[in-house]
Scaffold this motif. Structure first.
Motif, PDB file in Angstrom:
ATOM      1  N   THR A 160      -1.533   9.541   1.281  1.00  0.00           N
ATOM      2  CA  THR A 160      -2.573   8.843   2.000  1.00  0.00           C
ATOM      3  C   THR A 160      -2.405   7.555   2.775  1.00  0.00           C
ATOM      4  O   THR A 160      -1.321   6.937   2.598  1.00  0.00           O
ATOM      5  N   PRO A 161      -2.914   7.476   4.003  1.00  0.00           N
ATOM      6  CA  PRO A 161      -2.706   6.382   4.924  1.00  0.00           C
ATOM      7  C   PRO A 161      -2.719   5.014   4.179  1.00  0.00           C
ATOM      8  O   PRO A 161      -3.744   4.852   3.409  1.00  0.00           O
ATOM      9  N   ALA A 162      -1.456   4.268   4.086  1.00  0.00           N
ATOM     10  CA  ALA A 162      -1.492   2.905   3.614  1.00  0.00           C
ATOM     11  C   ALA A 162      -1.435   1.813   4.566  1.00  0.00           C
ATOM     12  O   ALA A 162      -1.994   0.694   3.943  1.00  0.00           O
ATOM     13  N   ALA A 163      -0.843   1.960   5.608  1.00  0.00           N
ATOM     14  CA  ALA A 163      -0.507   0.904   6.432  1.00  0.00           C
ATOM     15  C   ALA A 163      -0.446   1.096   7.940  1.00  0.00           C
ATOM     16  O   ALA A 163       0.182   2.526   8.180  1.00  0.00           O
ATOM     17  N   THR A 164      -0.512   0.129   8.980  1.00  0.00           N
ATOM     18  CA  THR A 164      -0.253   0.384  10.089  1.00  0.00           C
ATOM     19  C   THR A 164       0.383  -0.512  10.863  1.00  0.00           C
ATOM     20  O   THR A 164       0.825  -1.570  10.057  1.00  0.00           O
ATOM     21  N   ALA A 165       1.320  -0.137  11.863  1.00  0.00           N
ATOM     22  CA  ALA A 165       2.074  -0.953  12.709  1.00  0.00           C
ATOM     23  C   ALA A 165       2.307  -0.466  14.136  1.00  0.00           C
ATOM     24  O   ALA A 165       2.146   0.725  14.152  1.00  0.00           O
ATOM     25  N   PHE A 185      -2.998  -0.595  -1.353  1.00  0.00           N
ATOM     26  CA  PHE A 185      -1.416  -0.345  -1.113  1.00  0.00           C
ATOM     27  C   PHE A 185      -0.844  -1.606  -0.822  1.00  0.00           C
ATOM     28  O   PHE A 185       0.419  -1.583  -0.865  1.00  0.00           O
ATOM     29  N   ARG A 186      -1.222  -2.859  -1.275  1.00  0.00           N
ATOM     30  CA  ARG A 186      -0.802  -4.141  -0.727  1.00  0.00           C
ATOM     31  C   ARG A 186       0.267  -4.347  -1.812  1.00  0.00           C
ATOM     32  O   ARG A 186       0.176  -3.972  -2.965  1.00  0.00           O
ATOM     33  N   GLY A 187       1.519  -4.938  -1.554  1.00  0.00           N
ATOM     34  CA  GLY A 187       2.641  -5.118  -2.665  1.00  0.00           C
ATOM     35  C   GLY A 187       3.303  -4.115  -2.892  1.00  0.00           C
ATOM     36  O   GLY A 187       4.142  -4.195  -4.121  1.00  0.00           O
ATOM     37  N   ARG A 188       3.360  -2.992  -2.149  1.00  0.00           N
ATOM     38  CA  ARG A 188       4.271  -1.747  -2.461  1.00  0.00           C
ATOM     39  C   ARG A 188       5.332  -1.446  -1.558  1.00  0.00           C
ATOM     40  O   ARG A 188       5.905  -0.334  -1.745  1.00  0.00           O
ATOM     41  N   GLY A 189       5.671  -2.401  -0.627  1.00  0.00           N
ATOM     42  CA  GLY A 189       6.896  -2.343   0.195  1.00  0.00           C
ATOM     43  C   GLY A 189       6.464  -1.687   1.532  1.00  0.00           C
ATOM     44  O   GLY A 189       7.551  -1.280   2.228  1.00  0.00           O
ATOM     45  N   VAL A 190       5.338  -1.270   1.868  1.00  0.00           N
ATOM     46  CA  VAL A 190       4.988  -0.426   2.940  1.00  0.00           C
ATOM     47  C   VAL A 190       5.335  -1.103   4.143  1.00  0.00           C
ATOM     48  O   VAL A 190       5.785  -0.352   5.195  1.00  0.00           O
ATOM     49  N   GLN A 191       4.871  -2.273   4.120  1.00  0.00           N
ATOM     50  CA  GLN A 191       5.193  -3.155   5.349  1.00  0.00           C
ATOM     51  C   GLN A 191       6.701  -3.502   5.751  1.00  0.00           C
ATOM     52  O   GLN A 191       7.420  -3.052   6.963  1.00  0.00           O
ATOM     53  N   SER A 220       4.047 -11.892   5.300  1.00  0.00           N
ATOM     54  CA  SER A 220       4.872 -11.444   6.376  1.00  0.00           C
ATOM     55  C   SER A 220       6.050 -12.047   6.584  1.00  0.00           C
ATOM     56  O   SER A 220       6.892 -11.220   6.989  1.00  0.00           O
ATOM     57  N   GLU A 221       6.120 -13.415   6.656  1.00  0.00           N
ATOM     58  CA  GLU A 221       7.141 -13.897   6.860  1.00  0.00           C
ATOM     59  C   GLU A 221       8.609 -13.662   5.978  1.00  0.00           C
ATOM     60  O   GLU A 221       9.716 -13.319   6.418  1.00  0.00           O
ATOM     61  N   ARG A 222       8.255 -13.600   4.679  1.00  0.00           N
ATOM     62  CA  ARG A 222       9.158 -13.356   3.829  1.00  0.00           C
ATOM     63  C   ARG A 222       9.705 -11.642   4.172  1.00  0.00           C
ATOM     64  O   ARG A 222      10.918 -11.374   4.146  1.00  0.00           O
TER      65      ARG A 222
END
Length: 242
Positions: A160-165, A185-191, A220-222
């Motif tokens: 399932t699509p979870a994140a973009t960049a 999907f936040r907090g699951r390491g995809v970024q 995001s900074e972390r």
């Protein structure tokens, strides 16, 4: 603060900024590169290219461009060039906000991520990114997605699509942007996975440096710090008050 490095970053950002004029207008006023991409878009700004101070005449011409396109006269400059601040303040510019500027030397890359990541078409990517950023982001995400040279990525979780960049490459500098995670999907390491993936893709594309701007003190900074980016300076955004 490495002034030479920030000069390189400012030059690349200003040159890349013209991509957003595809749907409107782009113009150079001495060291300022200005864009109008469409009504009420956050990229309707000017970048200082890190070379010299703009003259009063160049600033006046940029301000006339802004009036012509019904947008505020807004300027981005990096923290190596704060000697411009008195000139801008004398013309009525005030600080709007500050972002931290991070860079990553692409000679040293993190491990390849295990998360399934793929490139995506402009329209589908823009729709997913807008879901991550929230209501009202549709227009700017479309402009970003369709800007020439944008490389668009999507991370999937369990199919399932979870994140973009995304990133764009100018003068061997890969500018990372378009980072958004869909709420489930936040907090699951995809970024973090997308940061690592883009670092490898940018190096393969010929970049020698990657850059990203983040809000101080955020997750995001972390994430970018954990990915090996280091703080190089700040991006100051100032707008002229009428």
């Amino acid at each position: 603060m490495n002034t030479q490095l920030l000069e390189r970053l400012a030059h690349a950002e200003a040159a890349a900024h013209t991509r957003y004029g595809r749907t409107g207008a782009a113009a150079r006023f001495g060291p300022l590169v200005a864009v109008h991409a469409g009504p009420d878009l956050p990229v309707n700004t000017a970048w200082h290219d890190g070379t010299r101070r703009p003259t009063p005449e160049e600033l006046a011409a940029f301000e006339a461009f802004s009036v012509q396109h019904a947008q505020s006269a807004t300027v981005h400059l990096l923290s190596a060039f704060t000697t411009l601040l008195p000139l801008l303040r004398d013309r009525g510019y005030e600080l709007d906000y500050v972002l931290h500027a991070y860079i990553h030397d692409l000679a040293n890359l993190p491990a390849q991520p295990l998360t399934q990541t793929r490139e995506e078409g402009a329209d589908a990517w823009a729709a997913l990114a807008a879901q991550g950023f929230g209501p009202g982001a549709e227009a700017i995400m479309s402009v970003v997605a369709h800007a020439p040279g944008t490389r668009r990525f999507v991370a999937d979780v369990d199919g399932t699509p979870a994140a973009t960049a995304a990133f764009s490459l100018t003068s061997a500098v890969a500018a990372f942007h378009g980072t958004a995670t869909l709420p489930p999907f936040r907090g699951r390491g995809v970024q973090s996975a997308l940061l690592a993936h883009r670092l490898h893709r940018a190096a393969q594309a010929g970049a020698t440096l990657a850059s990203v701007f983040v809000t101080p003190g955020t997750g995001s900074e972390r994430n970018v710090e954990r990915a090996g980016f280091r703080l190089a300076g700040m991006r100051l955004t100032l707008s002229r008050r009428e």
